[in-house]
Design a protein around this motif. Structure first.
Motif, PDB file in Angstrom:
ATOM      1  N   ARG A  47     -25.396 -25.249  -2.477  1.00 29.53           N
ATOM      2  CA  ARG A  47     -24.913 -25.393  -1.090  1.00 29.53           C
ATOM      3  C   ARG A  47     -24.330 -24.072  -0.593  1.00 29.53           C
ATOM      4  N   SER A  48     -25.026 -22.989  -0.846  1.00 33.81           N
ATOM      5  CA  SER A  48     -24.427 -21.672  -0.615  1.00 33.81           C
ATOM      6  C   SER A  48     -25.217 -20.763   0.320  1.00 33.81           C
ATOM      7  N   PHE A  49     -26.299 -21.238   0.912  1.00 32.84           N
ATOM      8  CA  PHE A  49     -27.173 -20.355   1.679  1.00 32.84           C
ATOM      9  C   PHE A  49     -26.609 -20.077   3.071  1.00 32.84           C
ATOM     10  N   GLY A  50     -26.699 -18.815   3.470  1.00 30.97           N
ATOM     11  CA  GLY A  50     -26.247 -18.402   4.789  1.00 30.97           C
ATOM     12  C   GLY A  50     -27.340 -18.542   5.833  1.00 30.97           C
ATOM     13  N   THR A  51     -27.102 -17.930   7.007  1.00 28.61           N
ATOM     14  CA  THR A  51     -27.979 -18.150   8.159  1.00 28.61           C
ATOM     15  C   THR A  51     -29.419 -17.739   7.888  1.00 28.61           C
ATOM     16  N   TRP A  52     -29.637 -16.534   7.377  1.00 28.77           N
ATOM     17  CA  TRP A  52     -30.999 -16.045   7.250  1.00 28.77           C
ATOM     18  C   TRP A  52     -31.742 -16.700   6.102  1.00 28.77           C
TER      19      TRP A  52
END
Length: 542
Positions: A47-52
């Motif tokens: 659960r760690s992904f950022g915008t890009w």
């Protein structure tokens, strides 16, 4: 069509395939967690992904090899009616802006991994949760199969595997190898593998479309000549029946509009869409993605024009799914045809991986844990999910190798009808607790039965049943999308029965959520803390 194996194109294809294979296995070390034995880590990338990262992951998830092949193939076969995919991907983003941030918040607050987790927690009903889980798995299986069909189409055009008289094992060996590699790195790296590979996949697709939309029209004499050739083909022989149209006629407007709307409502009901969404690190990541994902719709509109270009280029194929790969081989230099084929092939690997993970998570959390082993540990859940992800891919591969390709396509259309019936429980539950769990289950059953029977009764020139996804709308008489009609019946039954069940005070189940859960963000009390920044040299996806 070129004879034999296109060695240059095959070499380029193999180069990119090997590159993403290495990336898939290395992804296990990307954002490596202290405790990898949990579905949060394997199935949701921590659960760690950022915008890009989320943008590329969702783009790789939603815009698949099947999209790359089938959308322009629909234009090639029938004309502008195939453009329905463009407005529906435009409609979907304002819709998801209203509910995906709420789903992210409540899921992170309670540790939900699947939509069925949320439905069980919101309505206190394992039966309703099971219905949503089974629907998600059934709808996802043919979708995975179609990704393998996309790879097979590329291999056929490159001449790999031999002719129709070649032994089945030799003919299908390249597909078996691609499947084995996909299964291995998905098992090893989980969601991190498709998240990392999605950067390559989407970069290649944007490159190929940018070149194709400029280079191919120049070779064909410009868009005026392209549209003129398409108009001539769709007009049919003199005195004959038209085979298509450059613009949908008045008689097809209901079908076009309902198919676009129904598809938009269904898209983010699919488990793989939700899996990619829940892997993001905050509500803001979701909101930002709903504003930048429409860039893919621009790409899709340009991609659809390739169908008209295939007509103007004189492409003649028995299987319409081969039209665009054949266009690339005929029009591009061999080396760039290899790049285009790699884009389609990798465009199959990314969504197939995410879909198999999503289906496996549904089985593990909402069948295995809820009904078979309630005391399963996180380590056991992860192990089961990994094994099920392999079984799902084996099932999809068997589907592709043993059944006619049109059957896979028709079952995918049926999957869209089915998955739309989970919307009242999921989206309705995100905004209100008024709906009764038994009413939602009854509405789901009515929608599933009606949608399946109506689709069964649709014939096409090549088959008696499941020949399409449109039929007359009861009470209106116009041809419309079966899934949307089933959804309306679903909602009517749900609302009426909710009034009845609430009136007689039928047990409503326990709601384990609270209003504050639906607006919580990373860092709020009770919400999982945002992961620490990753080490230098690795992109954090901001």
């Amino acid at each position: 069509m070129k004879d034999g194996v296109n060695g240059v194109a095959l070499g380029v294809f193999v180069f990119f395939f090997l590159a993403v294979t290495v990336m898939g296995f290395l992804a296990a070390r990307w954002r490596k967690a202290e405790n990898e034995a949990s579905l949060d880590e394997w199935g949701l990338g921590g659960r760690s992904f950022g915008t890009w990262v989320t943008w590329f992951l969702l783009g790789g998830d939603l815009y698949t090899a099947y999209t790359f092949v089938a959308v322009p193939a629909a234009i090639y076969a029938a004309g502008a009616s195939g453009f329905f995919a463009v407005p529906y991907t435009i409609l979907v983003y304002p819709l998801i802006f209203t509910f995906l941030p709420r789903l992210w918040s409540v899921s992170h607050r309670h540790g939900y991994v699947t939509t069925s987790d949320f439905v069980r927690g919101r309505f206190g009903s394992k039966g309703l949760s099971l219905a949503v889980a089974v629907t998600g798995i059934l709808a996802t299986m043919p979708y995975i199969a179609l990704q393998l069909v996309g790879i097979q189409a590329v291999l056929d055009v490159m001449g790999v595997g031999g002719g129709e008289n070649t032994h089945w094992f030799v003919k299908d060996l390249p597909l078996l190898i691609a499947f084995a590699v996909l299964a291995a790195y998905t098992y090893s790296s989980g969601l991190r593998a498709p998240a990392l590979i999605a950067f390559v996949k989407d970069g290649l697709i944007y490159l190929v479309i940018a070149v194709a939309i400029i280079y191919i029209p120049i070779k064909l004499g410009g868009f005026h000549d392209i549209f003129a050739a398409a108009q001539e083909k769709f007009a049919g022989p003199p005195g004959g029946k038209p085979t298509g149209a450059l613009a949908p006629g008045a008689g097809s407007q209901w079908g076009y509009a309902t198919l676009a709307l129904g598809s938009a409502l269904a898209l983010f009901m699919y488990p793989h869409s939700i899996t990619a969404t829940l892997s993001s690190r905050s509500r803001d990541v979701i909101r930002r993605n709903t504003t930048i994902l429409p860039l893919y719709s621009l790409m899709l509109g340009l991609l659809a024009l390739l169908g008209f270009m295939a007509i103007a280029a004189g492409i003649e194929v028995d299987n319409g799914q081969l039209a665009i790969p054949q266009l690339f081989e005929n029009m591009f230099p061999d080396w760039f045809a290899g790049v285009a084929f790699a884009a389609i092939g990798i465009g199959a690997l990314v969504p197939a991986a995410i879909m198999s993970i999503a289906a496996a998570n549904l089985f593990t959390r909402n069948i295995y844990k809820d009904f078979l082993k309630p005391d399963a540990t996180p380590e056991q859940e992860t192990k089961v999910s990994k094994l099920v992800s392999l079984l799902v891919k084996v099932g999809a591969l068997a589907f592709v190798l043993t059944m006619d390709k049109t059957v896979a396509i028709n079952f995918q259309l049926l999957g869209g009808i089915w998955i739309l019936q989970t919307m009242p429980a999921l989206v309705g539950g995100l905004f209100t607790r008024w709906f009764h769990r038994w009413a939602l289950l009854a509405g789901w059953a009515v929608g599933m039965v009606y949608g399946t029977l109506a689709a069964y009764g649709v014939a096409s020139p090549t088959q008696k049943h499941f020949g399409g996804s449109s039929e007359k709308i009861p009470g209106i008489g116009e041809i419309g999308y079966i899934g949307l009609t089933a959804f309306v019946l679903n909602v009517i039954v749900t609302v009426v029965l909710t009034f009845v069940l609430n009136t007689v005070k039928a047990p409503a189940g326990t709601d384990e959520t609270s209003p504050a859960d639906y607006t919580a963000d990373a860092g709020d009390p009770g919400v999982r803390a945002e992961p620490a920044p990753v080490t230098a040299g690795v992109p954090d996806g901001r």
